[in-house]
Design an enzyme around this catalytic site. Structure first.
Site, mmCIF file in Angstrom:
data_model
loop_
_atom_site.group_PDB
_atom_site.id
_atom_site.type_symbol
_atom_site.label_atom_id
_atom_site.label_comp_id
_atom_site.label_asym_id
_atom_site.label_seq_id
_atom_site.Cartn_x
_atom_site.Cartn_y
_atom_site.Cartn_z
ATOM 1 C CG ASN A 1 -1.655 1.244 1.475
ATOM 2 O OD1 ASN A 1 -1.765 2.075 0.572
ATOM 3 N ND2 ASN A 1 -2.208 1.418 2.677
ATOM 4 C CD1 TRP A 2 3.712 1.256 -2.808
ATOM 5 C CD2 TRP A 2 3.982 2.642 -4.549
ATOM 6 N NE1 TRP A 2 4.691 0.726 -3.626
ATOM 7 C CE2 TRP A 2 4.876 1.556 -4.706
ATOM 8 C CE3 TRP A 2 3.961 3.645 -5.531
ATOM 9 C CZ2 TRP A 2 5.748 1.453 -5.801
ATOM 10 C CZ3 TRP A 2 4.828 3.529 -6.619
ATOM 11 C CH2 TRP A 2 5.709 2.446 -6.746
ATOM 12 C CE LYS A 3 0.335 3.274 4.899
ATOM 13 N NZ LYS A 3 0.287 3.417 6.332
ATOM 14 C CG HIS B 1 -5.617 1.863 5.462
ATOM 15 N ND1 HIS B 1 -5.156 2.754 6.400
ATOM 16 C CD2 HIS B 1 -4.600 1.000 5.215
ATOM 17 C CE1 HIS B 1 -3.894 2.433 6.697
ATOM 18 N NE2 HIS B 1 -3.538 1.376 5.987
ATOM 19 N N GLY C 1 2.848 1.815 10.803
ATOM 20 C CA GLY C 1 3.852 2.874 10.671
ATOM 21 C C GLY C 1 4.596 3.214 11.950
ATOM 22 C CB SER D 1 5.484 -2.271 11.903
ATOM 23 O OG SER D 1 5.112 -0.938 12.193
ATOM 24 N N GLY E 1 2.839 -1.266 4.247
ATOM 25 C CA GLY E 1 2.870 0.158 3.919
ATOM 26 C C GLY E 1 4.280 0.597 3.577
ATOM 27 N N GLY E 2 4.955 1.205 4.554
ATOM 28 C CA GLY E 2 6.268 1.815 4.337
ATOM 29 C C GLY E 2 7.266 0.938 3.595
HETATM 30 C C1 PEP Z 1 -0.637 0.002 6.171
HETATM 31 O O1 PEP Z 1 -0.833 1.193 6.255
HETATM 32 O O2 PEP Z 1 -1.458 -0.723 5.568
HETATM 33 C C2 PEP Z 1 0.548 -0.548 6.802
HETATM 34 C C3 PEP Z 1 0.556 -1.796 7.115
HETATM 35 O O3 PEP Z 1 1.594 0.334 7.045
HETATM 36 P P1 PEP Z 1 3.062 -0.029 7.610
HETATM 37 O O4 PEP Z 1 3.501 -1.295 6.949
HETATM 38 O O5 PEP Z 1 3.899 1.145 7.203
HETATM 39 O O6 PEP Z 1 2.930 -0.179 9.077
#
Ligand code: PEP
Length: 253
Positions: A13-15, A99, A175, A215, A236-237
């Protein structure tokens, strides 16, 4: 151990990140996958602006693409919104809905999330429905109740193992670099599987993929992905850089 009908999924998920220049990461990921055959499906969910160019860049690679949100209507006076059908037209196969950032930033309720998931189904997209508790809810011992309520409210009728994926994302793990213990993940995923049986029926619940998100990094992916009832990751990140994302995909190699 339940056997889902489909391979595990590692979805990025590039957000609100990424410009045309970021499509270089797609080239790098394709390069990584040239000599690899991970036992999982792979997907990237870029911002709306990148859906068409990313689709072109992905070409006939094994990497699928998804949207990050959709409106529940097909068209109309909804400035700034994008319909599920518009997302499908880009070549996307799926759409994230519910989300926690949309629930928090845009006041999305379970009912809205359910309508969005139904719209994704209508457009032929797989709905990736996100649920998860806040830290306050966890500390108050309400995690499983919150999960039950979100599932009952957010999973629309007509959902099955082919058109729906659940993503368990504890809000406090997104995150932050904090992850639940494998025992905590196992407890919630088993609970989700059990609750799904009452919503979509036992057979579809057994076959439905339940992703863990929050994370996930190359360093913890293998451990998290080995937990019972974890059928992949929503990332995400660590999905923004091909090297990191491939490091997570390696959990399935
Ligand atoms: C997300 O926002 O779907 C997510 C899992 O973010 P991260 O991996 O950065 O915690």
């Amino acid at each position: 151990m339940p056997k889902t009908k489909f391979p595990p999924l590692v979805a990025g998920n590039w957000k609100m990140n990424g410009t045309l220049a970021s499509l270089e990461e797609i080239d790098k990921l394709k390069e990584h996958l040239k000599n690899a055959d991970p036992a999982c499906d792979i997907m990237i969910c870029p911002p709306f602006t990148l859906l068409f160019p990313m689709s072109e860049r992905l070409g006939d690679s094994r990497i699928a693409m998804g949207g990050q949100d959709c409106h529940w209507e097909v068209s109309g006076a909804h400035t700034g919104d994008v319909a599920a059908e518009m997302i499908a037209e880009t070549g996307a196969a799926a759409c994230i809905v519910g989300h926690s950032e949309r629930r928090a930033d845009h006041g999305e309720t379970d009912e809205i999330v359910s309508r969005k998931a139904a719209a994704a189904h209508r457009a032929g997209l797989v709905a990736i429905i996100c649920i998860g508790e806040t830290i306050e809810e966890r500390e108050a011992g309400k995690t499983l109740d919150v999960i039950s309520t979100q599932l009952k409210g957010s999973v629309p009728s007509g959902s099955d193992a082919a058109n729906t994926i659940i993503a368990y994302e504890p809000v406090w793990a997104i995150g932050t670099g904090h992850t639940p213990t494998t025992e905590q993940v196992a407890e919630v995923h088993a609970h989700i599987r059990k609750e799904l049986a009452g919503i979509v029926g036992a057979e579809e619940a057994e076959g439905m993929r339940i992703l863990y998100g929050g994370s996930v990094k190359p360093a913890n992916a293998a451990e998290l992905m080995s937990v019972e009832n974890v059928n992949g990751a929503l990332v995400g990140g660590a999905s923004l850089k091909a090297d990191d994302f491939f490091g997570i995909i390696k959990a399935y190699m």
